[in-house]
Design an enzyme around this catalytic site. Structure first.
Site, PDB file in Angstrom:
ATOM      1  N   LYS A 198       0.851  -1.185   0.000  1.00  0.00           N
ATOM      2  CA  LYS A 198       0.000   0.000   0.000  1.00  0.00           C
ATOM      3  C   LYS A 198       0.893   1.243   0.000  1.00  0.00           C
ATOM      4  CE  LYS A 198      -3.816   1.984   2.700  1.00  0.00           C
ATOM      5  NZ  LYS A 198      -4.539   1.896   3.980  1.00  0.00           N
TER       6      LYS A 198
ATOM      7  N   HIS B 160      -0.312   4.474   0.227  1.00  0.00           N
ATOM      8  CA  HIS B 160      -0.986   5.636   0.803  1.00  0.00           C
ATOM      9  C   HIS B 160      -1.480   5.262   2.197  1.00  0.00           C
ATOM     10  CE1 HIS B 160      -4.097   3.187  -1.121  1.00  0.00           C
ATOM     11  NE2 HIS B 160      -4.909   3.630  -0.176  1.00  0.00           N
TER      12      HIS B 160
END
Length: 232
Positions: free
Chosen positions: A111, A113
């Site tokens: 991921k 963000h």
């Protein structure tokens, strides 16, 4: 009153959940198996809670026997099938066995963000004791994929792996079982709630609604022939 053994109670649960099927199934390995264990059958809250309780009971038994440490920091379930296993096992270890333990699972893609990273749940740090959980091991591929991910996050100690079922089959390239191959390669113990021989023996003594045993003479003969060919 005698309490039924763990493998007998687990077999009853597999049959009741329709997770244990008999017939002819082509496995990922290409082998034609007369039985199949479908983890997708544990598809509601009651079943996954019961499954986590079986894992937790096995873990507690191995801790008592001195085969696993009592101070496990987190239960790791590899995505995707291992996620509910890890969560439900951690809940049962905490709620039933009084252990303070986290759960962790990996993302398939990092991921980039928010909180970022590859791991969800209890974050891994150096020195942590991590216990792996998975469903059924055929070749040990999932373990070989997940260990580098864990080590890339932190210098953790993998203390063991707990499976639902040990199929007791040799790998394609040797006469060694997948379980023994993983133990030899990585140096941690592998446990199963039940192995296939225990399951088939228990199934001889568990009756269907019409009073017949789940494991008939024909099913047992097919299973024995399969294990004679592929068993380790």
């Amino acid at each position: 009153m005698t309490t039924a053994s763990l493998d007998h109670r687990f077999t009853e649960f597999l049959l009741e959940s329709q997770a244990l099927k008999f017939g002819e199934f082509t496995l990922k390995s290409g082998r034609k198996s007369p039985y199949f264990i479908n983890a997708g059958a544990f598809n509601d809250g009651r079943k996954i809670a019961a499954l986590g309780a079986f894992y937790a009971e096995k873990i507690a038994d191995e801790i008592k026997a001195g085969n696993l440490p009592a101070d496990i920091d987190t239960v790791f379930g590899p995505a995707y099938k291992g996620i509910p296993l890890g969560v439900s096992t951690a809940i049962a270890l905490t709620g039933v066995h009084g252990m303070e333990v986290g759960y962790t699972f990996d993302r398939k893609e990092k991921k980039d963000h928010g909180d970022g990273g590859m791991m969800v749940g209890t974050q891994l740090t150096d020195g942590m004791k991590v216990l792996l959980v998975d469903d059924v091991m055929t070749a040990g591929t999932a373990v070989r994929e997940v260990i580098p991910k864990l080590k890339a996050e932190a210098d953790v100690e993998v203390v063991g792996l707990v499976l639902s079922v040990d199929r007791m089959e040799k790998t394609k390239d040797s006469d060694t079982s997948a379980v023994k191959a993983v133990e030899g390669e990585f140096g941690f113990p592998v446990f199963a709630i039940a192995n296939v021989r225990e399951i088939f023996e228990a199934g001889r003594h568990i009756a269907t609604a019409n009073g017949e045993p789940y494991v008939t003479d024909g099913i047992k003969a097919a299973a024995d022939a399969y294990l004679d060919q592929y068993g380790a």
